[in-house]
Motif scaffolding. Sequence first.
Motif, short mmCIF file in Angstrom:
data_model
loop_
_atom_site.label_atom_id
_atom_site.label_comp_id
_atom_site.label_asym_id
_atom_site.label_seq_id
_atom_site.Cartn_x
_atom_site.Cartn_y
_atom_site.Cartn_z
N GLN A 169 -27.52 -20.93 -0.25
CA GLN A 169 -28.64 -20.46 0.54
C GLN A 169 -29.94 -20.64 -0.24
O GLN A 169 -30.91 -21.16 0.29
CB GLN A 169 -28.41 -19.00 0.91
CG GLN A 169 -29.58 -18.37 1.60
CD GLN A 169 -29.37 -16.87 1.85
OE1 GLN A 169 -28.31 -16.32 1.58
NE2 GLN A 169 -30.36 -16.22 2.35
N TRP A 170 -29.99 -20.21 -1.49
CA TRP A 170 -31.24 -20.32 -2.26
C TRP A 170 -31.55 -21.76 -2.61
O TRP A 170 -32.71 -22.16 -2.64
CB TRP A 170 -31.17 -19.44 -3.51
CG TRP A 170 -31.26 -18.00 -3.15
CD1 TRP A 170 -30.26 -17.08 -3.20
CD2 TRP A 170 -32.40 -17.32 -2.63
NE1 TRP A 170 -30.71 -15.88 -2.75
CE2 TRP A 170 -32.03 -15.99 -2.40
CE3 TRP A 170 -33.70 -17.70 -2.35
CZ2 TRP A 170 -32.90 -15.04 -1.91
CZ3 TRP A 170 -34.57 -16.75 -1.85
CH2 TRP A 170 -34.17 -15.43 -1.63
N TYR A 221 -33.13 -23.17 0.39
CA TYR A 221 -34.46 -22.60 0.57
C TYR A 221 -35.48 -23.33 -0.30
O TYR A 221 -36.60 -23.60 0.12
CB TYR A 221 -34.44 -21.10 0.25
CG TYR A 221 -35.79 -20.43 0.37
CD1 TYR A 221 -36.27 -20.05 1.62
CD2 TYR A 221 -36.58 -20.20 -0.74
CE1 TYR A 221 -37.51 -19.44 1.75
CE2 TYR A 221 -37.82 -19.60 -0.62
CZ TYR A 221 -38.28 -19.22 0.63
OH TYR A 221 -39.51 -18.62 0.75
#
Length: 100
Positions: A1-2, A5
Amino acid sequence: QWGNYYQAQLVKAANLPAAIELLVNEQVKGVIFDAPALRYYLTQNPDLKLTLANFYLARENYGFALPIDSQKVHDLNIKIVRMDKQGEIKAIVDKWLADK
């Protein structure tokens, strides 16, 4: 996820040792993983010339799972707060998960 991002070019690894191997073999530029696990891994493998970045992508809290009707919840909460205020939790983290 990061990684997504921050628009990183991601390479998935099966586990932390596999990710570290990719890093050591210069197949990736870094590893995104839980900081406590990374710290512990690096303390157990001091021959690796690696260090943690001096920033976190996210902070997460950890907890204890107890039965719903446990009489220990209140006592545990009080003990954790006391340990935190007296610096005991930091001492444990420093001893077992210190950056090397």
